[in-house]
Design a protein around this motif. Structure first.
Motif, PDB file in Angstrom:
ATOM      1  N   UNK A  81       7.537   0.272  -9.931  1.00 23.34           N
ATOM      2  CA  UNK A  81       6.112   0.499  -9.686  1.00 23.34           C
ATOM      3  C   UNK A  81       5.611   1.713 -10.438  1.00 23.34           C
ATOM      4  N   UNK A  82       6.416   2.767 -10.437  1.00 22.84           N
ATOM      5  CA  UNK A  82       5.977   3.975 -11.135  1.00 22.84           C
ATOM      6  C   UNK A  82       5.788   3.705 -12.622  1.00 22.84           C
ATOM      7  N   UNK A  83       6.724   3.009 -13.239  1.00 19.23           N
ATOM      8  CA  UNK A  83       6.545   2.799 -14.671  1.00 19.23           C
ATOM      9  C   UNK A  83       5.458   1.768 -14.933  1.00 19.23           C
ATOM     10  N   UNK A  84       5.269   0.825 -13.993  1.00 16.45           N
ATOM     11  CA  UNK A  84       4.164  -0.120 -14.157  1.00 16.45           C
ATOM     12  C   UNK A  84       2.825   0.604 -14.069  1.00 16.45           C
ATOM     13  N   UNK A  85       2.717   1.540 -13.114  1.00 17.33           N
ATOM     14  CA  UNK A  85       1.468   2.302 -12.983  1.00 17.33           C
ATOM     15  C   UNK A  85       1.233   3.133 -14.244  1.00 17.33           C
ATOM     16  N   UNK A  86       2.298   3.766 -14.731  1.00 16.08           N
ATOM     17  CA  UNK A  86       2.160   4.537 -15.976  1.00 16.08           C
ATOM     18  C   UNK A  86       1.649   3.644 -17.093  1.00 16.08           C
ATOM     19  N   UNK A  87       2.267   2.460 -17.212  1.00 12.08           N
ATOM     20  CA  UNK A  87       1.853   1.523 -18.255  1.00 12.08           C
ATOM     21  C   UNK A  87       0.415   1.074 -18.051  1.00 12.08           C
ATOM     22  N   UNK A  92       0.830  -1.209   0.000  1.00 16.92           N
ATOM     23  CA  UNK A  92       0.000   0.000   0.000  1.00 16.92           C
ATOM     24  C   UNK A  92       0.859   1.252   0.000  1.00 16.92           C
ATOM     25  N   UNK A  93       1.907   1.220   0.852  1.00 17.24           N
ATOM     26  CA  UNK A  93       2.807   2.369   0.904  1.00 17.24           C
ATOM     27  C   UNK A  93       3.506   2.557  -0.439  1.00 17.24           C
ATOM     28  N   UNK A  94       3.904   1.420  -1.033  1.00 18.75           N
ATOM     29  CA  UNK A  94       4.597   1.490  -2.324  1.00 18.75           C
ATOM     30  C   UNK A  94       3.705   2.151  -3.363  1.00 18.75           C
ATOM     31  N   UNK A  95       2.461   1.672  -3.435  1.00 13.91           N
ATOM     32  CA  UNK A  95       1.541   2.231  -4.431  1.00 13.91           C
ATOM     33  C   UNK A  95       1.315   3.711  -4.166  1.00 13.91           C
TER      34      UNK A  95
END
Ligand SMILES: Nc1ncnc2c1ncn2[C@@H]1O[C@H](COP(=O)(O)OP(=O)(O)OP(=O)(O)O)[C@@H](O)[C@H]1O
Ligand SMILES: [Mg+2]
Lengths: 230, 404
Positions: B332-338, B14-17
């Motif tokens: 995680x950031x690039x996965x979220x972007x994707x 959760x913190x990561x997201x």
């Protein structure tokens, strides 16, 4: 009683050589003992090895040789996992250039100080704790302000709050007043005095004799050699 | 050796997201531009696959609606025992089968065209066929009634002299309304026109013809004979055709299963498969290229971001982050972007499919698997793109980083 309690920091024959070419012996056979609760200033000219020493104390770097005991435990050979755990729970950092995240409010910057703790607390609780810490450095009215809208002195106070939120054993400050005018310097020094008064161990690196004068004890580094002052 | 029992640093999912989201939201413009490549790639992919499905769906839905649900049965007996009599309760027997929408018997009557005439004016016609159509057959043929109604099973049994005629024929006969109870004569037998049909997909011939109840026809002109072989028309529910086809012979004649020859519908799958395969392959390749470009875009921007955020990474390490926490955040950031790019791309693709379908009067076909898979593709592309920047970020030395 002081004999039974281990020193906060104990360096024995610590060396740090930056591999070249040419290799730089930044620290030479350093012996340093900092009792718990002491307020120590490290002074020395530019390039003498102050930051190198602080990085070793903060477990951001490893000595090339020698032994480092943190609260009585030999940490010179610890794996990165345990060094990170020590940084998260035992050590607080304050930097000359603040290192605040511009896109986040003061409160969020302070909360970041507890992000990597093993124990995760509810966000609301953490925010309340961060707000209390900010209040203790006199910034109760600036909780939501981003760093870009704070003065230099206020920014450093946010950074100090971030370092203090975990109640670290050891507070390490590298030129905390290097970017501040005399008025703000006085405020920050006052805060460090308060921290010391609560029993925390404080180490401050500085060029400034006035800053060094606040500490209980002063050591000087010249060309990688450590000497007691006074 | 950890005498303090200091627990390792931790970053919950959760913190990561939350960290990823807040880093991305902090630079909205850059995040949007970075995700654009994936938006285009996934959007193209969804559009291509969705439109292909939609287009072949049109063929198969036309197909399903008609051919795939039509079964016909004819007399298969070539022996001397005479034509198959088709029991008078044929409609009822078939209606009992599972999966049947409607079933009935139709045969052509051997009456000459000039004996068909419209009531008062008694104008003779040169071309009009007359069919015996059982009441149940209307439910199978499903023509559209423009005026009046079909005759029912009672009319059939009571041998009423009623007729349903095609709209084209009605026009030729000058019949504009049924309120005057127009009559037509067939071999001097008058019939009351009770219904006019337009459009009859399963049996278009009925549009040009006169249809009278089976019972009436049988009483006047006899059972279906060799010259005028009857056909059983059956409409089934979707997917029930082949099963129904197997059950029809026994239902009509339990003693001789070979008396009736049944024509089941063709398998629609073979037709569906060959639609537009070549073009689709090309467009899918194009979409994959878009995705690859999108991945490179994310990788590049993320790498630049890592370099720009070196000091932040150093700070996080000083606060207790392990290298893997740094790597996880960048990844995680690039996965979220994707993933977000994939979601936006999927939505855009669906909008395009809807727009095209509306313009072409198609029914949009969107498989739920595609709608779920497409954002996952974006997520996967983003994760892969983040691998290298993440490993670079994880290896950044905190002492170097904090010197900034
Ligand atoms: N990564 C490195 N690689 C090689 N040499 C280094 C590295 N970091 C520091 N040094 C050298 O080690 C010596 C001590 O550097 P350090 O940064 O500790 O000095 P300092 O006392 O903090 O100086 P200042 O007051 O200017 O910050 C200097 O001679 C410096 O050039
Ligand atoms: Mg320095």
């Amino acid at each position: 009683m002081t004999t039974t309690q281990p020193a906060a920091v104990e360096l024995i024959d610590v060396e740090r050589t930056y591999p070249g070419p040419p290799p730089v012996r930044a620290l030479k056979q350093i012996d340093l003992r900092i009792p718990r609760g002491e307020y120590l200033a490290i002074i020395g000219p530019s390039g003498s090895g102050k930051s190198t020493l602080l990085n070793l104390l903060g477990l951001l770097d490893r000595p090339s040789a020698g032994t480092y005991r943190l609260a009585g435990v030999d940490v010179s050979g610890l794996a990165e996992r345990d060094r990170a755990a020590c940084r998260a729970q035992l050590i607080g950092f304050v930097f000359q250039s603040f290192h605040l995240l511009d896109q986040r409010s003061s409160l969020e910057n302070v909360m970041l100080g507890a992000l990597y703790q093993h124990r995760t607390e509810p966000t609301a609780e953490l925010a309340a704790r961060a707000a209390r810490t900010l209040t203790s450095v006199g910034l109760a009215h600036r909780l939501e302000a981003p760093p870009s809208r704070l003065s230099g002195g206020e920014r450093q106070r946010v950074a100090i709050a971030r370092a203090l939120i975990n109640h670290p054993e050891l507070l390490l400050c590298d030129e905390p007043t290097g970017n501040l005018d005399s008025g703000n310097t006085a405020t920050v020094l006052g805060l460090l005095d308060n921290v010391h008064a609560t029993g925390q161990t404080v180490v401050v690196i500085t060029h400034d004799p006035e800053v060094a004068a606040h500490a209980q004890r002063r050591v000087a580094i010249t060309d990688g050699n450590l000497t007691e002052v006074d | 050796m950890r005498p303090w029992a200091i627990e390792p640093s931790r970053l919950t999912l959760r913190q990561l997201i939350a960290e990823c989201a807040s880093s991305l939201v902090a630079r909205p413009g850059r995040s949007a531009l970075t995700a654009l490549g994936v938006v285009l790639g996934v959007g193209t992919f969804v559009t291509v696959v969705g439109l292909a499905n939609t287009a072949s769906g049109q063929i198969s839905s036309a197909f399903d609606a008609l051919s795939a649900t039509t079964v016909t049965a004819t007399d298969a007996r070539v022996s001397d025992s005479g034509p198959f009599p088709y029991p008078s309760d044929t409609d009822a027997r078939l209606a009992r089968l599972h999966g049947i929408v409607g079933a009935g018997t139709i045969w052509h009557l051997d009456v000459s065209p000039d004996q068909v005439g419209a009531g008062p004016t008694a104008e003779t016609l040169s071309t009009a066929d007359v069919y015996a159509v059982s009441a149940g057959a209307w439910r199978a043929v499903q023509p559209r009634v423009t005026q009046g109604r079909f005759y029912d099973a009672f009319a059939d049994r009571a041998r009423q002299r009623v007729a349903v005629i095609g709209a084209a024929l009605a026009k030729r006969l000058g019949i504009t309304t049924l309120t005057t109870q127009p009559a037509i004569t067939i071999q001097d037998v008058p019939f009351t026109v009770v219904g006019v049909i337009s459009s009859s997909v399963r049996d278009p011939e009925l549009l040009l013809s006169v249809s009278i109840p089976r019972g009436t026809a049988q009483a006047l002109w006899g059972s279906p004979g060799a010259k005028t072989a009857a056909t059983v028309v059956v409409a089934t529910r979707n997917g029930a055709a082949s099963q129904v086809a197997g059950e029809i012979p026994a239902a009509l004649d339990p003693t001789d299963e070979h008396a009736i020859s049944v024509t089941p519908p063709p398998d629609p799958r073979s037709l569906r498969d060959q639609v537009g395969n070549d073009l689709n392959a090309l467009l899918v390749v194009l979409a994959l290229i878009c995705l690859a470009v999108g991945a490179v875009g994310i990788a590049n921007t993320t790498l630049v971001g890592v370099v720009e955020r070196t000091a932040e990474i150093g700070l996080r390490r000083a606060l207790g982050a392990r290298p893997r926490h740094i790597g996880a955040q960048i990844m995680g950031e690039s996965a979220v972007l994707g993933g977000v790019g994939g979601l936006v791309g999927t939505s855009a693709g669906i909008l395009v499919i809807l727009a095209v379908s509306l313009a072409r009067h198609w029914t949009a076909v969107m498989s739920p698997q595609l709608a779920l898979l497409a954002p996952a593709i974006g997520l996967g592309v983003g994760s892969i793109a983040g691998l290298y920047p993440a490993s670079r970020a994880a290896r950044i030395e905190p002492t170097e980083a904090l010197r900034r």
